[in-house]
Design a protein around this motif. Structure first.
Motif, PDB file in Angstrom:
ATOM      1  N   LEU A 280       0.868  -1.165   0.000  1.00 30.21           N
ATOM      2  CA  LEU A 280       0.000   0.000   0.000  1.00 30.21           C
ATOM      3  C   LEU A 280       0.907   1.217   0.000  1.00 30.21           C
ATOM      4  O   LEU A 280       1.853   1.290   0.792  1.00 30.21           O
ATOM      5  N   GLY A 281       0.674   2.151  -0.908  1.00 34.83           N
ATOM      6  CA  GLY A 281       1.492   3.357  -0.982  1.00 34.83           C
ATOM      7  C   GLY A 281       0.647   4.600  -0.940  1.00 34.83           C
ATOM      8  O   GLY A 281      -0.533   4.594  -1.320  1.00 34.83           O
ATOM      9  N   TYR A 282       1.249   5.685  -0.466  1.00 31.17           N
ATOM     10  CA  TYR A 282       0.587   6.986  -0.427  1.00 31.17           C
ATOM     11  C   TYR A 282       1.586   8.031  -0.885  1.00 31.17           C
ATOM     12  O   TYR A 282       2.631   8.212  -0.262  1.00 31.17           O
ATOM     13  N   ARG A 283       1.294   8.707  -1.977  1.00 33.60           N
ATOM     14  CA  ARG A 283       2.181   9.729  -2.541  1.00 33.60           C
ATOM     15  C   ARG A 283       1.910  11.049  -1.815  1.00 33.60           C
ATOM     16  O   ARG A 283       0.814  11.590  -1.876  1.00 33.60           O
ATOM     17  N   LEU A 284       2.952  11.552  -1.118  1.00 35.65           N
ATOM     18  CA  LEU A 284       2.823  12.809  -0.391  1.00 35.65           C
ATOM     19  C   LEU A 284       2.978  14.025  -1.303  1.00 35.65           C
ATOM     20  O   LEU A 284       2.335  15.054  -1.092  1.00 35.65           O
ATOM     21  N   ASN A 285       3.859  13.927  -2.295  1.00 34.91           N
ATOM     22  CA  ASN A 285       4.052  14.989  -3.277  1.00 34.91           C
ATOM     23  C   ASN A 285       4.586  14.356  -4.558  1.00 34.91           C
ATOM     24  O   ASN A 285       4.545  13.144  -4.702  1.00 34.91           O
ATOM     25  N   ASP A 286       5.117  15.146  -5.470  1.00 32.48           N
ATOM     26  CA  ASP A 286       5.546  14.619  -6.763  1.00 32.48           C
ATOM     27  C   ASP A 286       6.661  13.588  -6.680  1.00 32.48           C
ATOM     28  O   ASP A 286       6.838  12.783  -7.598  1.00 32.48           O
ATOM     29  N   SER A 287       7.460  13.587  -5.614  1.00 29.57           N
ATOM     30  CA  SER A 287       8.600  12.662  -5.580  1.00 29.57           C
ATOM     31  C   SER A 287       8.737  11.861  -4.295  1.00 29.57           C
ATOM     32  O   SER A 287       9.606  11.002  -4.204  1.00 29.57           O
ATOM     33  N   PHE A 288       7.908  12.090  -3.298  1.00 31.39           N
ATOM     34  CA  PHE A 288       8.061  11.395  -2.015  1.00 31.39           C
ATOM     35  C   PHE A 288       6.804  10.604  -1.704  1.00 31.39           C
ATOM     36  O   PHE A 288       5.696  11.112  -1.837  1.00 31.39           O
ATOM     37  N   ARG A 289       6.985   9.348  -1.278  1.00 31.85           N
ATOM     38  CA  ARG A 289       5.845   8.495  -0.955  1.00 31.85           C
ATOM     39  C   ARG A 289       6.119   7.670   0.296  1.00 31.85           C
ATOM     40  O   ARG A 289       7.265   7.372   0.615  1.00 31.85           O
ATOM     41  N   LEU A 290       5.059   7.305   0.994  1.00 34.89           N
ATOM     42  CA  LEU A 290       5.116   6.386   2.122  1.00 34.89           C
ATOM     43  C   LEU A 290       4.560   5.055   1.649  1.00 34.89           C
ATOM     44  O   LEU A 290       3.612   5.012   0.860  1.00 34.89           O
ATOM     45  N   MET A 291       5.152   3.949   2.135  1.00 33.85           N
ATOM     46  CA  MET A 291       4.745   2.624   1.678  1.00 33.85           C
ATOM     47  C   MET A 291       4.681   1.652   2.852  1.00 33.85           C
ATOM     48  O   MET A 291       5.437   1.788   3.819  1.00 33.85           O
ATOM     49  N   ALA A 292       3.811   0.687   2.747  1.00 30.92           N
ATOM     50  CA  ALA A 292       3.740  -0.426   3.690  1.00 30.92           C
ATOM     51  C   ALA A 292       3.694  -1.703   2.860  1.00 30.92           C
ATOM     52  O   ALA A 292       2.845  -1.845   1.977  1.00 30.92           O
ATOM     53  N   ASP A 293       4.625  -2.610   3.115  1.00 35.73           N
ATOM     54  CA  ASP A 293       4.715  -3.863   2.356  1.00 35.73           C
ATOM     55  C   ASP A 293       4.680  -5.058   3.295  1.00 35.73           C
ATOM     56  O   ASP A 293       5.258  -5.016   4.388  1.00 35.73           O
ATOM     57  N   VAL A 294       4.029  -6.110   2.839  1.00 35.20           N
ATOM     58  CA  VAL A 294       4.038  -7.404   3.523  1.00 35.20           C
ATOM     59  C   VAL A 294       4.412  -8.447   2.484  1.00 35.20           C
ATOM     60  O   VAL A 294       3.795  -8.519   1.417  1.00 35.20           O
ATOM     61  N   ASP A 295       5.454  -9.231   2.773  1.00 30.10           N
ATOM     62  CA  ASP A 295       5.870 -10.320   1.886  1.00 30.10           C
ATOM     63  C   ASP A 295       5.977 -11.594   2.713  1.00 30.10           C
ATOM     64  O   ASP A 295       6.448 -11.563   3.856  1.00 30.10           O
ATOM     65  N   ILE A 296       5.544 -12.708   2.142  1.00 25.96           N
ATOM     66  CA  ILE A 296       5.663 -14.003   2.813  1.00 25.96           C
ATOM     67  C   ILE A 296       6.318 -14.992   1.857  1.00 25.96           C
ATOM     68  O   ILE A 296       6.183 -14.870   0.643  1.00 25.96           O
ATOM     69  N   ALA A 297       7.027 -15.946   2.419  1.00 26.50           N
ATOM     70  CA  ALA A 297       7.652 -16.985   1.588  1.00 26.50           C
ATOM     71  C   ALA A 297       7.835 -18.253   2.407  1.00 26.50           C
ATOM     72  O   ALA A 297       7.905 -18.228   3.633  1.00 26.50           O
TER      73      ALA A 297
END
Length: 184
Positions: free
Chosen positions: A61-78
Motif C-alpha cells: 500500500l502506498g501513499y504519494r505525499l508529493n511529486d517525488s516522495f511516498r510512504l509505503m507499507a509492504d508485507v511479503d511471505i515466503a
C-alpha cells in the motif's frame, strides 16, 4: 497464511475507503496505490546455511505525499526449504518505508526506498519468532496505462535475529517481487 489474509483484507478495506473519499472530493489523481507481487526470496550470508531460496507473495500500500516522495507499507511471505528433510521455514516480512522517486518518464518510474519493520521466522520451527528488521530497495514501475503498472521490486531485508534460533544474529534475505501496481 492467516496473517497474509488479514493484511489483504486490511489493504482492500483501506483502499476502498480511500478510493471512495477521493471520488467524493472530485479528485482525478488518487495519491494511493496498491501492489500485488509474486515474490522469490534469497537468503544470503549465514542464514543461507539454514534456509534455501523461497517462493511466496506480497502486498503493498502506498501513499504519494508529493511529486517525488511516498510512504509505503509492504508485507511479503515466503516458504523456504531447509537441509533437514521435511522441515520448511516460513518468513513474514512487514515493512514501513519511505520512498523517493529518482526518475520518472511517460513510460517508467523508479523509486528508491528505505524502511524498517519486522521479520517473523516460523513454519516447521518449534515456535515463531519475530525480530526487528531494516529494509532498502527499489521499485521500478513500467506504465501500462495511467493507473496500471508492471512492477519489479528488488528489496533487501536485514533481520536482527537470535543466533540460537535461526543460526545467525543478522538474517539477510532479499525479496524480489514481480507484479502489478494500481493507482485507483
Amino acid at each position: 497464511m492467516r496473517r497474509f489474509m488479514m493484511v489483504a483484507t486490511a489493504v482492500t478495506t483501506l483502499g476502498g475507503g480511500a478510493t471512495q473519499n477521493a471520488a467524493a472530493q472530485g479528485a482525478t489523481d488518487s495519491p494511493f496505490n496498491f501492489e500485488l507481487r509474486a515474490t522469490g526470496m534469497l537468503p544470503t550470508f549465514d542464514i543461507s546455511d539454514t534456509a534455501d531460496f523461497g517462493y511466496g507473495g506480497g502486498l503493498g500500500l502506498g501513499y504519494r505525499l508529493n511529486d517525488s516522495f511516498r510512504l509505503m507499507a509492504d508485507v511479503d511471505i515466503a516458504r523456504h526449504g531447509t537441509a533437514a528433510e521435511g522441515v520448511d521455514i516460513n518468513t513474514y516480512h512487514y515493512m514501513a518505508k519511505a520512498g523517493f522517486d529518482v526518475y520518472e518518464s511517460d513510460s517508467v518510474i523508479l523509486t528508491l526506498n528505505l524502511g524498517a519493520g519486522a521479520v517473523t521466522f516460523g513454519g516447521d520451527l518449534p515456535s515463531a519468532e519475530t525480530y526487528f528488521a531494516i529494509n532498502a530497495g527499489a521499485k521500478l514501475g513500467i506504465k501500462l496505462s495511467p493507473t496500471f503498472q508492471l512492477l519489479v521490486s528488488p528489496q533487501g531485508d536485514i533481520a536482527f535475529s537470535d543466533a540460537d534460533f535461526v543460526g545467525t544474529d543478522n538474517s539477510w534475505v532479499w525479496p524480489l517481487g514481480i507484479g502489478f501496481r494500481v493507482t485507483p
